[in-house]
Motif scaffolding. Structure first.
Motif, PDB file in Angstrom:
ATOM      1  N   LYS A 102       0.832  -1.207   0.000  1.00 50.33           N
ATOM      2  CA  LYS A 102       0.000   0.000   0.000  1.00 50.33           C
ATOM      3  C   LYS A 102       0.865   1.254   0.000  1.00 50.33           C
ATOM      4  N   GLU A 103       2.119   1.092   0.482  1.00 47.97           N
ATOM      5  CA  GLU A 103       3.049   2.231   0.526  1.00 47.97           C
ATOM      6  C   GLU A 103       3.312   2.831  -0.858  1.00 47.97           C
ATOM      7  N   ASN A 116       2.119   6.227  -2.043  1.00 46.51           N
ATOM      8  CA  ASN A 116       2.773   7.487  -1.663  1.00 46.51           C
ATOM      9  C   ASN A 116       3.717   8.018  -2.743  1.00 46.51           C
TER      10      ASN A 116
END
Ligand SMILES: *[C@@H]1O[C@H](CO)[C@@H](O)[C@H](O)[C@H]1NC(C)=O
Ligand SMILES: *[C@@H]1O[C@H](CO)[C@@H](O)[C@H](O)[C@H]1NC(C)=O
Ligand SMILES: *[C@@H]1O[C@H](CO)[C@@H](O)[C@H](O)[C@H]1NC(C)=O
Ligand SMILES: *[C@@H]1O[C@H](CO)[C@@H](O)[C@H](O)[C@H]1NC(C)=O
Length: 660
Positions: free
Chosen positions: A163-164, A167
């Protein structure tokens, strides 16, 4: 020597020397030799050393400057451009120091893992590790980079998309196709507001597409094929108004195609196939005026063909095969006469076959429909009309004209894609080497079998047009001559046996994977997956030769029982959108069959006995029998409409026969 001559020669030499110097000066003015002292920042050299170790990249030579493009740091492949390059930007701090901006290491069979160390290259914009043999997971640490392009296609990556990665606000391309990634698509991916390409095909992703993806308004190209997504195709796709390309074969998502698709007016390449879910009419594509490729195959579409498609003259490929479309071909379609391919195979279309189609010299496939029989034969120009008419025998019997049953047969054997061979103690396999117009032709052999092939390999750059494949590596099989050539098909390949005694048979299908390898290279990472039907019944769903045979280059014979009740035996291979489509190169997918042998499961009468009969009589009987099987086929097809509707899990109906 004559002094005058000597003088002349000296003048000549000095002039030549002068010209040479001038040329050298000119060259160095226009192409200055780099004398700048700028080289890669020392800390980044150390990072590259770690990255090389993690990836298994052994030919980086640190005795030279990595930014200099020498000794393995950048290799120009004349046919494919730079597939191996570390690129730097040296325009920082008064040109004294360079930083790595791009690492492209394609098709090198690197067998390490993905380097977390990338995060220590602060200027890196691109990491492209396509077609290697990298395993492990995608490091969540990459979420802190400023990457623009991440390309990891054809590797052995597992685990989820971290999910990072949501960013990486700079990210424009995220392409992870043809790996073994799994899990849900993290909602954070919706935060990638600059994302233009999202390629997720051929992994094992599950779950619904998160609603946050609706925020990806810059998306131009999304590929979701061959996954196990669940739920319906979301209507929020309507917010992807910049989308030009969707590829969604066997994604797991269900139909119907939502109405929001109407807003994607920039679409040029729309490919959806093998959709579960309920029946629905043709989706509203009226405003997609620049479509080049339109594939809505096996999508449960019913109702009539829309008039407006005729106005989309940009179309190159129109594939609406294996739906339940009915009615006539609209007259507006005559403006599609310049289209490269039209596939309307396996629908319920009726009325006359339009003249423009019969005249069209390019590829059209109308087989397995309900057209009014005309004077057309089986194959007019390159139009495949096999089984295109059902209300009379004209179309069908003309497909059988040379398959007169001069005798009753008890078997047939085909070396698919290869020449005639005798194996074992003289068992003869007949040649099947037709390459002519192979995309669509219904071809009859001189004995009691024939085949019909439909489809075009997409994205192959036209390289696979013969539809016959030779082995690309050494085979560890008995009787290699059966396996060294195979017939391949982009979509649907049907073999028919004719004039068979009505009895029980053993159908033996001989397979060996000859396009992938059995080693530790990316060519071994292909997954060929297709379905097999015998006498209209699904006998193999998601059949994978390599899995069954225990590796590429090995053979496997699958044996099935079949009952012939009307002289005809049908063996169909169908690509239902599963498997890889770009290993080892783009356009490799679909069924592959090496040889077929059909043997009696009874004791045939001795040669010269009652096997022979009056050719004409048996011929008529066979033609009539064949009409009956086609009618039965259509009944099955129509029966499957009801069958499919009542199936809520959207699974495979045993009697769902694509094309009939
Ligand atoms: C994204 O970055 C922000 C701020 O740098 C941080 O707070 C957040 O935890 C990061 N999100 C993920 C999913 O890593
Ligand atoms: C895909 O994932 C499911 C569970 O999510 C698992 O059961 C299945 O084995 C996986 N398939 C492959 C080919 O990895
Ligand atoms: C197509 O475009 C026209 C004019 O731009 C518009 O009036 C119509 O509503 C659009 N149709 C659809 C289905 O979006
Ligand atoms: C194809 O297979 C045969 C039999 O194993 C072998 O002799 C031949 O070298 C193979 N062809 C290629 C191109 O590897």
């Amino acid at each position: 020597m004559n002094p005058a001559l000597l003088m002349n020669m000296m003048t000549f030499f000095s002039r030549s020397l002068l010209s040479l110097l001038l040329i050298i000066c000119a060259i160095s003015i226009f192409f200055p030799v780099s004398v700048s002292a700028a080289s890669l920042a020392a800390d980044e050299v150390e990072v590259l050393k770690q990255i090389g170790k993690t990836l298994g990249k052994e030919d980086w030579d640190f005795s030279v400057d990595p930014c200099g493009g020498e000794k393995g740091w950048a290799t120009l492949n004349p046919s494919k451009g730079f597939e191996n390059a570390v690129t730097c930007d040296c325009s920082f701090s008064d040109n004294t120091v360079c930083h790595v901006t791009s690492i492209v290491l394609k098709s090198q069979n690197l067998n390490g893992t993905l380097p977390t160390e990338l995060v220590n290259l602060p200027y890196l914009q691109e990491i492209d590790l396509s077609r290697n043999y990298i395993n492990g997971t995608i490091p969540l640490e990459w979420g802190t980079t400023q990457l623009i392009n991440i390309s990891l296609i054809v590797n052995r990556l597992t685990g989820p998309i971290p999910k990072e990665l949501g960013n990486i606000s700079t990210l424009a391309n995220l392409t992870v196709e043809f790996n073994q990634l799994s899990g849900l698509i993290p909602p954070e991916i919706g935060d990638l507001s600059r994302l233009e390409k999202l390629h997720l095909s051929s992994n094992n992703f599950t779950g619904e597409l998160p609603e946050t993806l609706s925020k990806l308004t810059n998306l131009k190209d999304i590929r979701l094929s061959d996954n196990h997504f669940t739920g319906k195709i979301p209507n929020f796709i309507q917010s992807w108004t910049n989308l030009q390309k969707i590829v969604m074969h066997a994604s797991g998502l269900e139909g119907p195609i939502p109405p929001g698709i109407a807003l994607l007016t920039k679409m040029s390449d729309l490919r959806i196939s093998d959709l579960n879910g309920t029946q629905a009419p043709f989706p509203p594509l009226n405003n997609m005026t620049s479509l080049k490729y339109l594939i809505l195959r096996n999508c449960n579409l019913n109702g009539s063909l829309p008039e407006y498609l005729g106005a989309v003259t940009s179309l190159k490929t129109l594939d609406l095969s294996f739906n339940k479309l009915s009615g006539e071909i609209p007259s507006s379609f005559s403006s599609l006469a310049d289209t490269d391919y039209i596939f309307l195979t396996g629908n319920l279309l009726s009325g006359p076959v339009p003249d423009w189609i019969l005249k069209k010299s390019e590829n059209v496939d109308l087989s397995f429909n309900n057209f009014t029989p005309g004077s057309q034969g089986c194959q007019e120009s390159e139009v495949n009309l096999f089984g295109s008419s059902l209300n009379g025998s004209t179309g069908i019997s003309s497909c059988l004209t040379s398959t007169h049953c001069s005798r009753t047969w008890y078997s047939f054997r085909i070396n698919c894609g290869g020449k005639e061979v005798n194996v074992g103690s003289g068992t003869k396999y007949e040649a099947d080497t037709t390459t002519l117009g192979t995309s669509l032709m219904f071809v009859e052999s001189n004995s009691n079998w024939a085949f019909s092939s439909t489809g075009d390999f997409m994205d192959d750059g036209g390289s696979l047009k013969s539809f016959i494949q030779k082995n690309t590596s050494i085979l560890s099989v008995k009787d290699p001559e059966l396996y060294m050539d195979a017939r391949i098909s982009p979509l649907s390949l049907v073999y028919y046996g004719f004039c068979l005694k009505n009895e029980n048979y053993k159908v033996n299908l001989h397979f060996a994977e000859i396009m992938f390898t059995d080693d530790k290279t990316y060519s071994s990472l292909g997954r060929r997956v297709f379905d097999i039907y015998i006498q209209g019944k699904l006998v193999e769903k998601d059949f994978n030769i390599v899995d069954k045979a225990g590796g590429a280059g090995r053979s496997i014979t699958m044996t099935y029982d079949a009952i012939v009740t009307n002289g005809t035996l049908e063996i169909r291979f169908y690509w239902a959108g599963r498997g890889t489509t770009a290993v080892p190169v783009r356009g490799v997918y679909g069924p592959l069959i090496s040889a077929i042998s059909v043997d009696p499961d009874f004791t045939p009468p001795s040669e010269g006995g009652n096997g022979m009969s009056t050719g004409a009589v048996v011929g008529i009987v066979a033609a009539v029998a064949f009409v009956i099987i086609l009618l039965l086929g259509i009944l099955w097809w129509r029966g499957s409409l009801k069958g499919k509707d009542t199936r809520d899990e959207g699974g495979v109906n045993d009697y769902f026969v694509p094309g009939i």
